[in-house]
Design a protein around this motif. Sequence first.
Motif, mmCIF file in Angstrom:
data_model
loop_
_atom_site.group_PDB
_atom_site.id
_atom_site.type_symbol
_atom_site.label_atom_id
_atom_site.label_comp_id
_atom_site.label_asym_id
_atom_site.label_seq_id
_atom_site.Cartn_x
_atom_site.Cartn_y
_atom_site.Cartn_z
ATOM 1 N N ASN A 111 84.776 -14.881 -38.637
ATOM 2 C CA ASN A 111 85.624 -13.716 -38.892
ATOM 3 C C ASN A 111 87.077 -14.112 -39.143
ATOM 4 N N GLN A 112 87.540 -15.121 -38.442
ATOM 5 C CA GLN A 112 88.893 -15.612 -38.702
ATOM 6 C C GLN A 112 89.002 -16.149 -40.128
ATOM 7 N N GLU A 113 87.978 -16.843 -40.584
ATOM 8 C CA GLU A 113 87.972 -17.361 -41.945
ATOM 9 C C GLU A 113 87.905 -16.207 -42.953
ATOM 10 N N ALA A 114 87.143 -15.153 -42.611
ATOM 11 C CA ALA A 114 87.063 -13.977 -43.490
ATOM 12 C C ALA A 114 88.426 -13.300 -43.606
ATOM 13 N N HIS A 115 89.133 -13.178 -42.484
ATOM 14 C CA HIS A 115 90.492 -12.618 -42.519
ATOM 15 C C HIS A 115 91.399 -13.477 -43.399
ATOM 16 N N ASN A 126 80.956 -19.065 -32.747
ATOM 17 C CA ASN A 126 80.820 -19.361 -34.170
ATOM 18 C C ASN A 126 81.218 -18.162 -35.026
ATOM 19 N N PHE A 127 80.850 -16.952 -34.580
ATOM 20 C CA PHE A 127 81.166 -15.760 -35.361
ATOM 21 C C PHE A 127 82.651 -15.399 -35.280
ATOM 22 N N PRO A 151 80.210 -18.587 -18.619
ATOM 23 C CA PRO A 151 79.703 -19.531 -19.629
ATOM 24 C C PRO A 151 79.982 -19.036 -21.045
ATOM 25 N N ILE A 152 80.299 -19.935 -21.982
ATOM 26 C CA ILE A 152 80.619 -19.603 -23.375
ATOM 27 C C ILE A 152 79.337 -19.525 -24.182
ATOM 28 N N ASP A 153 79.217 -18.396 -24.922
ATOM 29 C CA ASP A 153 78.091 -18.243 -25.845
ATOM 30 C C ASP A 153 78.504 -18.864 -27.180
#
Length: 637
Positions: free
Chosen positions: A68-72, A63-64, A56-58
Amino acid sequence: MTSEPLQGNKSNNNRRPNNNNRKPNNNQNKNGEVKPNGNKPSNNKNKNRHRRQPTPIDENLRNFVTKNQEAHKQRLNPHYKLDLASKEKIRITPLGGLGEIGGNICVFETDNEAILVDVGMSFPDETMHGVDILIPDFSYIREIKDKIVGVVITHAHEDHIGAMPYLYKEMQFPIFGTPLPLAMIGTKFDEHHIKEFRKYFNPIEKRQLIKIGNDFEVEWMHMTHSIIDSSSIAINTAAGTVIHTGDFKIDYTPVDGYTADLHRLAYYGDKGVLCLMSDSTNSYNTVPTGSELSVGPALDRVFSKAEGRILLSTFSSNIHRVQQAIQYGIKYGRKVCVIGRSMERNIEIAMQYDYVRFNKSIFIDADEVSRYNDKEVLIVTTGSQGEANSALFRMSIGEHRHVKIKPTDLIVLSSRAIPGNEGSISGMLNHLQRAGATVSYDKDIHVSGHASMEEQKLMLRLVNPKFFLPIHGEYNHVMKHRGTGIMCGVPERNILLMTDGEQIEVAPKYMRKVKTVKTGKTYIDNQNNHQIEDDIILDRQKLASDGVVMMIVEVSEQNSKMLDKPKVTTFGIVADKQDKAFAKEMEDVVEVFLTNIKPGLIENSRALENDLRQVVRKHIFRKMKKYPLIVPHVLVH
């Protein structure tokens, strides 16, 4: 007795019924073994029944990942760090240093003000007869001299400061730099008898923003190179920050312990850099450039085996190389003799300003060398490139006043051949080895001062610029560096390959070429520090390649006929024994020319000589495929 429970456990673990009493199916042999290719539909059902259900996907973790991809994206894309609403721009115009090694000079210009970064010289090729150095054409600087508010110096190599005296004889501006480059510029001003211009010196402190004019704030960041006290610079303007690396390499273990200021570069990279201008000289080298400290053990090994005198030659500006050589000379009980004007001057300045420290008692003069045993002498000298007037070359041909090469001497060449100097170095090696000396020219006694591809990548990643301009090098070097920039995330459309004279306009939203300004080289004769005009160089090239023909022709003003045979002298055209035949040939050419002369031309001596020159040149080209220099003198009586 334990076998049955074990079988039972196995059966339970595999969740299979005991099939020992069942008849074999069509795909089994009598022993119950499954035949090849005996797949049954029941097996597929069995597989489907035991397939693992997806984890199952948390959604919170998901979301995090997005955050983090957006932060990169924000961290790595400088587009987000620049003020895209700004209408400000800066123009960058290299006047030297592109398409060549050396002669570095660049103009940074806003609408109201401008600064120069470095004012360097370069060296002539073999076709520039009688030329000692080349300096940039200052035409564009003359055009904008009222806008210029300062000259910024990155380091003290000749290809970055060598043209300063020639610029300052004509126009003067405040000079900003660290102490060693200013001290070396000062000695040049002294030699050119303009020491009063030292008043324009403004020594700076690294890591401090220096206001130059109203439009520029410049910060010097320490950088490792093959000369001490080198810097990269950050040029802060309303349009954004431009990082100019100067010449650099990333040395993690420099001799003086002062490593490159990577932290400050990273600070600017995190803040947002509009444009990076980076050294391309070593862009083909994929192996990281060695540390200057790594040369020490190699020098130690070579010095320990020497039975006679040691003569070490390297670039006079490489103070740390010379420092290590002197330290190992002292270790083996040798006195140090420094020979060569530039070497003496550079070591003296480095000691005066405490960049290096040595007891003056270890040094001896050239005329004292003969008083010591050979094993007690280390000679540090210029001439590693085989320059004809250098100390080592004059020693190799027996023309040095104090030092003659002996068979017991060890010659250590701690440098690499600058492209174009291979022939002169080879010639000098021949002279040294004919004299019986042993020459050490191993790779491990020299390291480059320029960044390899891996260090260029580090610079690109630290600075993380929006736009990238590779500089310092021939076209193939900057082209290779362009590829490295693309690998490190700079979009191809954000990289331009400049040539000297091309003006690049950079703004937060764009970078483009806007115009081309006049550029080129000025030829200098070092004997009198005077400029040599272009037409003189062209004449010398023609003399060297095609020779010269001088003619004196006496013509009658009344009937346009020759009064006597023409006097013809040639150099570099025909052999001496053919002079008479050639003179007769020229007599026939002149006779035909005078027979077909235009009416009235005899009265215009300059036009007459020009026409005769053209006729003779065409004739010689038809016969010899040469365009010699033709010098006719027509005397009309």
